[in-house]
Design an enzyme around this catalytic site. Structure first.
Site, short mmCIF file in Angstrom:
data_model
loop_
_atom_site.label_atom_id
_atom_site.label_comp_id
_atom_site.label_asym_id
_atom_site.label_seq_id
_atom_site.Cartn_x
_atom_site.Cartn_y
_atom_site.Cartn_z
N LEU A 138 0.85 -1.20 0.00
CA LEU A 138 0.00 0.00 0.00
C LEU A 138 0.89 1.26 0.00
O LEU A 138 0.75 2.13 -0.86
CB LEU A 138 -0.91 0.00 1.23
CG LEU A 138 -1.83 1.23 1.38
CD1 LEU A 138 -2.85 1.27 0.25
CD2 LEU A 138 -2.55 1.20 2.73
N SER A 244 -9.80 -1.85 5.30
CA SER A 244 -10.41 -2.99 6.00
C SER A 244 -9.33 -3.99 6.42
O SER A 244 -9.40 -4.58 7.50
CB SER A 244 -11.45 -3.68 5.11
OG SER A 244 -10.81 -4.29 4.00
N GLU A 370 1.01 0.83 10.15
CA GLU A 370 -0.44 0.56 10.32
C GLU A 370 -1.15 1.78 10.90
O GLU A 370 -2.04 1.64 11.75
CB GLU A 370 -0.65 -0.64 11.25
CG GLU A 370 0.11 -1.87 10.87
CD GLU A 370 -0.52 -2.61 9.71
OE1 GLU A 370 -1.66 -2.28 9.36
OE2 GLU A 370 0.15 -3.48 9.15
#
Ligand SMILES: Cc1cc2nc3c(=O)[nH]c(=O)nc-3n(C[C@H](O)[C@H](O)[C@H](O)COP(=O)(O)OP(=O)(O)OC[C@H]3O[C@@H](n4cnc5c(N)ncnc54)[C@H](O)[C@@H]3O)c2cc1C
Length: 391
Positions: A138, A244, A370
């Protein structure tokens, strides 16, 4: 009132309330860690290496990979059981918990939740056994906290997709068989299942890390990577897809760091009880006891937060703001415990012979990845005020 003095290693008796399955998983991971990980982790950390294939097989045979997912060879355990496994792994090293988190909560979860049936059948059973490793791309060099600004692009060429761009800081990128890659398309951000053997895909190791050294980190370069139309996740569009998955991984983190904090507390307790200065054990001085009490509170409070969030997840009432709360609160607790414990070991506190500074350095990564602490603070701020302050 009970006359039994609380157990210094489980002061609030949290593990007594675990279900049998959860206790069994805790014992199995602890035993595996003792036999296979604890003696070696300092060397892996020092050399910045990891026997990834061997670890994957070991974690796979324990049923840890994708353990909270249903079907496709996954164990389908409770969320709390998964959390406890993360806690016990991170008591050894955050890099090892990251290994399992990336495989199960990022790569496998993405395919499980958003993949086509064909993608699930192709990858999940092999990933559950550790025969195939996954990574999750990502972040980019210029898109970290703001992944919506990513530049990696996927364009249609006939029925194929062609991907170009660079992903950065990708855990297990150099050893992955499959990468879940998020890219801009004409239809918004979409996820792609990219076999790493595809021409145009390269993974370069990120060197010079001073944190999370027992973990492999990579830059992924996608140079005109051509994939069939079936490589895209069929339905999901936008940041909802990757976010998600991040929520799943953050859940593992908020449990995992309790293990890192506990390991630091236990090392400080053992050390200060056994080392004497000024004619008595360090643990006998008031200032040291103050520190031990602080550590005890941090470890047990973080454990309670994790358990409550785990119960909400199992009950199906978990909101992503709960996860932000847990990630922010527990990483902060663990980092504070690690820094305090480091000082208590004096000069030995900076040595890899003891686990404390390794945990402390690792937790700097855990604070950042994260979703940084600031991003979770902004999520919580928005949750309680209704006002978004991200930009
Ligand atoms: C060892 C390691 C492994 C990783 N593994 C993966 C992986 O497997 N896959 C993956 O995709 N990514 C991975 N990451 C990347 C990680 O998720 C990013 O580093 C993280 O999202 C932060 O992005 P950034 O480093 O670009 O920092 P930036 O976004 O540039 O932020 C820098 C600082 O600015 C602050 N900041 C940014 N925006 C704001 C704002 N609006 N308000 C206030 N402060 C702000 C941040 O909180 C931070 O303190 C990994 C990172 C590390 C270190």
């Amino acid at each position: 009132m009970s006359s039994r003095t609380p157990d210094p290693h489980d002061f609030l008796d949290l593990d007594a309330g675990l279900a049998e399955e959860e206790r069994g998983i805790c014992a199995a991971v602890r035993a595996y860690a003792k036999d296979n990980l604890l003696d070696q982790v300092a060397d892996w950390y020092e050399t910045g290496s990891l026997p990834a294939a061997e670890l994957a097989k070991g974690f796979g045979s324990l049923g840890l990979l994708g353990m909270h997912l249903e079907g496709y060879g996954c164990a389908g355990t409770s969320a709390v059981a998964y959390g406890i496994a993360c806690r016990e792994l991170e008591a050894v090293d955050s890099g090892l918990r990251s290994f399992v988190s990336v495989q199960g909560s990022l790569a496998m979860y993405a395919i499980h939740k958003w993949g086509s049936e064909e993608q699930r059948q192709e990858w999940l059973p092999r990933m559950a056994t550790g025969d195939a490793l996954g990574c999750f791309g990502l972040t980019e060099p210029d898109a970290g906290s703001d992944p919506g600004s990513m530049r990696t692009r996927a364009v249609r060429d006939g029925s194929d997709w062609v991907l170009s761009g660079t992903k950065m800081w990708i855990t297990n990128g150099t050893v992955a068989d499959v990468a879940v890659v998020w890219a801009q398309t004409d239809d918004g951000i979409r996820g792609f299942v990219v076999p790493t053997s595809t021409p145009g895909f390269t993974a370069n190791e990120v060197k010079h890390k001073l944190s999370l050294r027992a973990s492999l980190t990579a830059e992924l370069v996608l140079d005109g990577v051509r994939l069939p139309g079936s490589a895209a996740f069929p339905e999901v569009r936008g940041l909802r897809g990757p976010l998600s998955c991040l929520n799943e991984a953050r859940y593992g983190i908020l449990f995992g760091v309790v293990g890192a904090a506990r390991a630091c507390y236990e090392a400080a307790l053992e050390y200060t009880l056994s080392r004497s200065q000024f004619g008595k054990p360090l643990a006998g001085f008031q200032l040291t006891q103050r520190k031990l009490a602080d550590l005890l509170v941090e470890v047990n409070r973080a454990g309670l937060v994790a358990l409550q969030i785990g119960r909400l997840k199992d009950a199906g009432t978990l909101h992503h703001n709960h996860v932000s709360f847990g990630k922010m609160a527990n990483v902060r607790s663990a980092l504070s415990a690690a820094r305090e414990a480091r000082s208590m070991l004096g000069a030995n506190g900076i040595s890899l012979e003891y686990p404390v500074m390794r945990h402390m350095a690792n937790l700097e990564t855990v604070l950042t990845y994260e979703g940084t602490e600031e991003m979770h603070a902004l999520s919580l701020g928005q949750a309680v005020t209704g006002l978004a302050a991200f930009r």
